[in-house]
Design a protein around this motif. Structure first.
Motif, mmCIF file in Angstrom:
data_model
loop_
_atom_site.group_PDB
_atom_site.id
_atom_site.type_symbol
_atom_site.label_atom_id
_atom_site.label_comp_id
_atom_site.label_asym_id
_atom_site.label_seq_id
_atom_site.Cartn_x
_atom_site.Cartn_y
_atom_site.Cartn_z
ATOM 1 N N LEU A 173 71.618 -19.267 18.695
ATOM 2 C CA LEU A 173 72.232 -20.483 18.164
ATOM 3 C C LEU A 173 71.459 -21.694 18.672
ATOM 4 C CD1 LEU A 173 76.057 -19.766 18.620
ATOM 5 C CD2 LEU A 173 74.546 -19.135 16.730
ATOM 6 N N PHE A 174 71.200 -22.619 17.761
ATOM 7 C CA PHE A 174 70.466 -23.833 18.101
ATOM 8 C C PHE A 174 71.370 -25.049 17.924
ATOM 9 C CE2 PHE A 174 67.428 -20.828 16.276
ATOM 10 C CZ PHE A 174 66.416 -20.799 17.234
ATOM 11 N N THR A 175 71.150 -26.050 18.759
ATOM 12 C CA THR A 175 71.672 -27.378 18.475
ATOM 13 C C THR A 175 70.492 -28.335 18.527
ATOM 14 O OG1 THR A 175 73.287 -29.088 19.065
ATOM 15 C CG2 THR A 175 72.303 -27.853 20.888
ATOM 16 N N ASN A 194 79.405 -24.850 15.833
ATOM 17 C CA ASN A 194 79.361 -23.484 16.333
ATOM 18 C C ASN A 194 78.810 -23.419 17.751
ATOM 19 O OD1 ASN A 194 80.405 -22.060 14.052
ATOM 20 N ND2 ASN A 194 78.480 -22.418 12.990
ATOM 21 N N PHE A 195 77.813 -24.219 18.050
ATOM 22 C CA PHE A 195 77.263 -24.252 19.397
ATOM 23 C C PHE A 195 78.328 -24.720 20.385
ATOM 24 C CE2 PHE A 195 74.493 -25.281 22.899
ATOM 25 C CZ PHE A 195 73.415 -24.409 22.759
ATOM 26 N N PHE A 196 79.086 -25.731 19.991
ATOM 27 C CA PHE A 196 80.147 -26.269 20.842
ATOM 28 C C PHE A 196 81.249 -25.229 21.045
ATOM 29 C CE2 PHE A 196 83.533 -29.635 21.602
ATOM 30 C CZ PHE A 196 83.015 -30.040 22.825
ATOM 31 N N TYR A 197 81.591 -24.509 19.990
ATOM 32 C CA TYR A 197 82.656 -23.516 20.068
ATOM 33 C C TYR A 197 82.323 -22.411 21.063
ATOM 34 C CZ TYR A 197 85.977 -19.912 18.557
ATOM 35 O OH TYR A 197 86.961 -18.943 18.525
ATOM 36 N N ASN A 202 77.644 -30.151 25.481
ATOM 37 C CA ASN A 202 77.708 -31.307 24.592
ATOM 38 C C ASN A 202 76.471 -32.193 24.719
ATOM 39 O OD1 ASN A 202 79.061 -32.703 22.557
ATOM 40 N ND2 ASN A 202 79.973 -34.149 24.002
ATOM 41 N N GLU A 203 75.301 -31.569 24.784
ATOM 42 C CA GLU A 203 74.035 -32.297 24.760
ATOM 43 C C GLU A 203 73.210 -31.815 23.572
ATOM 44 O OE1 GLU A 203 71.680 -32.326 28.327
ATOM 45 O OE2 GLU A 203 73.450 -32.252 29.627
ATOM 46 N N PRO A 204 72.310 -32.664 23.076
ATOM 47 C CA PRO A 204 71.398 -32.204 22.028
ATOM 48 C C PRO A 204 70.327 -31.286 22.602
ATOM 49 C CG PRO A 204 70.874 -34.453 22.655
ATOM 50 C CD PRO A 204 72.112 -34.087 23.406
ATOM 51 N N GLU A 205 69.580 -30.664 21.719
ATOM 52 C CA GLU A 205 68.441 -29.833 22.076
ATOM 53 C C GLU A 205 68.828 -28.700 23.040
ATOM 54 O OE1 GLU A 205 64.506 -32.017 22.311
ATOM 55 O OE2 GLU A 205 65.917 -33.647 22.767
ATOM 56 N N GLY A 206 69.568 -27.759 22.520
ATOM 57 C CA GLY A 206 69.962 -26.601 23.304
ATOM 58 C C GLY A 206 69.815 -25.325 22.498
ATOM 59 N N ILE A 207 69.610 -24.223 23.191
ATOM 60 C CA ILE A 207 69.498 -22.906 22.558
ATOM 61 C C ILE A 207 70.365 -21.936 23.344
ATOM 62 C CG2 ILE A 207 67.946 -21.037 21.868
ATOM 63 C CD1 ILE A 207 65.647 -23.045 21.922
ATOM 64 N N ILE A 274 66.744 -10.772 13.559
ATOM 65 C CA ILE A 274 67.384 -11.710 14.471
ATOM 66 C C ILE A 274 68.395 -12.528 13.666
ATOM 67 C CG2 ILE A 274 67.034 -13.579 16.126
ATOM 68 C CD1 ILE A 274 65.593 -11.068 16.955
ATOM 69 N N PHE A 275 69.592 -12.687 14.220
ATOM 70 C CA PHE A 275 70.625 -13.520 13.590
ATOM 71 C C PHE A 275 70.546 -14.926 14.178
ATOM 72 C CE2 PHE A 275 72.132 -9.246 12.960
ATOM 73 C CZ PHE A 275 72.732 -9.272 11.707
ATOM 74 N N ILE A 276 70.354 -15.924 13.332
ATOM 75 C CA ILE A 276 70.268 -17.304 13.807
ATOM 76 C C ILE A 276 71.072 -18.227 12.902
ATOM 77 C CG2 ILE A 276 67.940 -16.848 14.708
ATOM 78 C CD1 ILE A 276 66.850 -18.634 12.486
ATOM 79 N N ASN A 277 71.413 -19.399 13.449
ATOM 80 C CA ASN A 277 71.972 -20.453 12.607
ATOM 81 C C ASN A 277 70.838 -21.382 12.201
ATOM 82 O OD1 ASN A 277 71.644 -21.584 15.196
ATOM 83 N ND2 ASN A 277 73.246 -23.098 14.845
ATOM 84 N N SER A 278 70.890 -21.868 11.004
ATOM 85 C CA SER A 278 69.800 -22.664 10.443
ATOM 86 C C SER A 278 70.037 -24.141 10.728
ATOM 87 C CB SER A 278 69.707 -22.435 8.930
ATOM 88 O OG SER A 278 68.650 -23.179 8.378
ATOM 89 N N VAL A 279 69.154 -24.737 11.536
ATOM 90 C CA VAL A 279 69.217 -26.170 11.822
ATOM 91 C C VAL A 279 67.803 -26.739 11.707
ATOM 92 C CG1 VAL A 279 71.181 -25.919 13.389
ATOM 93 C CG2 VAL A 279 68.853 -25.875 14.310
ATOM 94 N N ARG A 280 67.725 -28.036 11.591
ATOM 95 C CA ARG A 280 66.416 -28.702 11.523
ATOM 96 C C ARG A 280 65.997 -29.120 12.926
ATOM 97 N NH1 ARG A 280 63.021 -31.073 7.928
ATOM 98 N NH2 ARG A 280 61.797 -32.841 8.693
#
Length: 581
Positions: A173-175, A194-197, A202-207, A274-280
């Motif tokens: 999961l990416f944010t 989803n990352f928060f859940y 609660n910071e940007p740029e996390g994996i 690999i299962f990932i969430n799609s973010v930019r």
């Protein structure tokens, strides 16, 4: 009355109601956990070669920028003697809210000394990029990662989720970086839901990397921004890897400069996908080792559909904050105001009660503006004799509320407005009563259509069959015929509701045909909209646009209205808007 088991509209949610819904949610979650074998078989049977499930791995990293800026702060000492002994906040006469007095919340009146560490202490508490119990004891209880949710719950969520996958599976999961408003000025940051859940981070740029080794073993790894004092001087504290392990309960944590470790995890995995969430996230360098990428979003949303005990409590609080703020706004609104003043007042009110932000851009639509369902211009004057349709909610520690109320700008419904309003309110109440385990949003919507058609026929807004007298009873067949013809759609063009949770339009991948279970939360929002230029309708109805929306929790028994603090009875609304209290 909605139901003999539901509360009247002027009462608060009782402890009995709260206990009932929390008990229902616990049973649903226990049932969900026991069905993990069925979930696992679903995930194991996903074809790793199905190209239709592939997603683009346009992964990116935030472009680094450096800048220098100088700020000067002017500190002005204010005289607080007049307010020290008062339990109310008074606003200056030049402020548009000057006549408004707000009782301070209990958490605001607590002593500041309990929120500060001793000056003689050898070191201050560790600060990360969000409140913790150590730095903000007035906001968070011991053990809470975010308000109302303990660390153990986040760990349990991750374990339950990854356990449903086949051995060797990896979920990432990416944010992404925070979006910029202009150049180096960021928008107010809102974490990827989803990352928060799954983390509470609660910071940007996390994996977040979750890897299932076997039925009894999985690992969790986070990659976060490095702690850089020069950047923290301007942007505030960062979590850093060591705090990510201690504060968020993962097994390992590294900086984003150490992504070779993630590449090694992927390379060593026996999984072909690999299962990932799609973010930019531009320029993020990850080597997927030619493995197929699958969209994990539908699985993430399904896991969020049934709310936990802590989530339901927080949703109740969010609904209560927004509901009380609607009551305040009704009292505030007067003819001649601009729509944006009502919008600003509502936002002030929810934030004054502790909400962090609005759930969405509010709809504040006077008169015919309400014919635009998502009207957010909010820049017209409010006219006496018009109705104001206001669709607004707040976000309280990541949990949203979504309410619509329609009320007269001058505080008094006309006869025509009252007749149409009570028709919509009747549909609202009856559909809330139908919010029970075993139903679906689709079945409730079909019921709402039948009810609205009945009212439209009764009021003469929809034409009856030729030769039928207005006093003749409306038959089921007559309603069925109108459902089939679809003419009602001009007056009721949307669904009865949607799922609600950490997002306003929550779990969008889940169809409205999903069977409702205890712990789910949905909205109920029937409406009737009649354009003022619709000459096919009698003049008395033209320009009347009404929606009444509540947030409803499903239980083992009767539904619970989470937004009961927002007034919706005609006599309540008129009393509030004309009372000096």
């Amino acid at each position: 009355m909605i139901s003999s088991r539901l509360l009247s509209s002027h009462q608060n949610i009782t402890s009995t109601a709260l206990s009932k819904i929390l008990s229902s949610a616990n049973k649903a979650l226990t049932s969900s956990s026991s069905s993990s074998q069925q979930q696992r078989s679903l995930y194991e049977n996903v074809s790793m070669n199905n190209n239709n499930d592939q997603i683009n791995s346009t992964t990116t990293t935030r472009q680094q920028y450096q800048f220098k800026r100088q700020r000067s702060w002017l500190l002005q000492e204010s005289n607080t003697n007049s307010t020290k002994s008062s339990s109310y906040v008074t606003y200056n006469n030049s402020n548009p809210f000057s006549t408004y007095f707000i009782q301070q919340n209990n958490h605001q009146s607590s002593s500041l000394s309990s929120c500060q560490y001793s000056k003689s202490s050898s070191s201050p508490p560790v600060q990360i990029g969000q409140p913790t119990h150590e730095t903000h004891p007035h906001l968070l209880a011991k053990g809470e990662v975010i308000k109302g949710v303990q660390l153990q719950e986040f760990k349990d969520r991750r374990k339950r989720f990854i356990s449903a996958f086949a051995d060797g599976s990896i979920v990432i999961l990416f944010t992404p970086p925070e979006p910029m408003m202009s150049y180096d000025i960021p928008f107010s940051f809102r974490q990827n839901t989803n990352f928060f859940y799954y983390t509470g981070f609660n910071e940007p740029e996390g994996i977040l990397v979750m890897e299932k080794i076997s039925d009894n073993l999985h690992t969790e790894t986070m990659f976060v921004r490095e702690k850089i004092p020069e950047k923290e001087l301007w942007e505030g504290p960062r979590c850093g890897p060591s705090n990510a392990v201690s504060k968020f309960g993962v097994n390992n944590a590294y900086t984003l400069d150490e992504l070779h470790i993630l590449n090694d995890i992927i390379r060593k995995s026996s999984s072909r996908g690999i299962f990932i969430n799609s973010v930019r996230w531009d320029n993020l360098k990850i080597d997927y080792n030619n493995k197929t990428l699958y969209d994990v979003e539908p699985y993430l949303q399904m896991s969020r559909l049934v709310k936990s005990e802590s989530e339901i409590k927080m949703m109740m609080e969010s609904g209560s904050i927004a509901g009380q703020s609607f009551k305040d706004t009704m009292k505030f609104v007067k003819p001649g105001m601009n729509e944006y003043q009502a919008s600003a007042f509502f936002e002030f009110s929810v934030k004054n009660r502790g909400a962090q932000r609005m759930s969405y851009p509010p709809v504040v639509a006077g008169g015919n503006n309400a014919n635009t369902l998502h009207y957010i211009s909010n820049n017209m004057l409010l006219k006496s004799g018009d109705l104001l349709l206001m669709d607004a909610g707040c976000e309280f520690w990541g949990f949203t509320s979504d309410i619509t109320r329609t009320f007269p700008v001058n505080g008094k419904f006309t006869d025509a407005q009252k007749h149409l309003y009570e028709a919509v309110l009747d549909v609202n109440k009856k559909c809330i009563e139908m919010c029970r385990a075993g139903q679906t949003i689709n079945t409730i919507h079909r019921y709402s259509v039948e009810l609205i058609i009945g009212h439209l026929l009764r009021l003469g807004i929809l034409d009856r069959e030729p030769g039928t007298t207005s006093s003749a009873p409306i038959t089921k067949q007559e309603i069925e015929d109108h459902v089939r013809l679809g003419k009602y759609h001009k007056f009721y063009p949307h669904s009865i509701g949607h799922y609600l949770g950490m997002d306003t339009h929550d779990t969008m991948s889940i169809p409205y045909g999903e069977i409702l279970k205890p712990g789910m939360i949905i909205t109920i929002e029937p409406g009737i909209y009649i354009n003022e230029y619709d000459h096919e309708v009698s003049e008395q109805w033209r320009g009347i646009n009404i929606r009444v929306e509540d947030d409803v929790a499903i239980t083992q028994d009767d539904p619970i209205n989470l937004t009961i603090d927002a007034p919706k009875e005609v006599d309540q609304i008129e009393y509030i808007m004309n009372s000096d209290n």
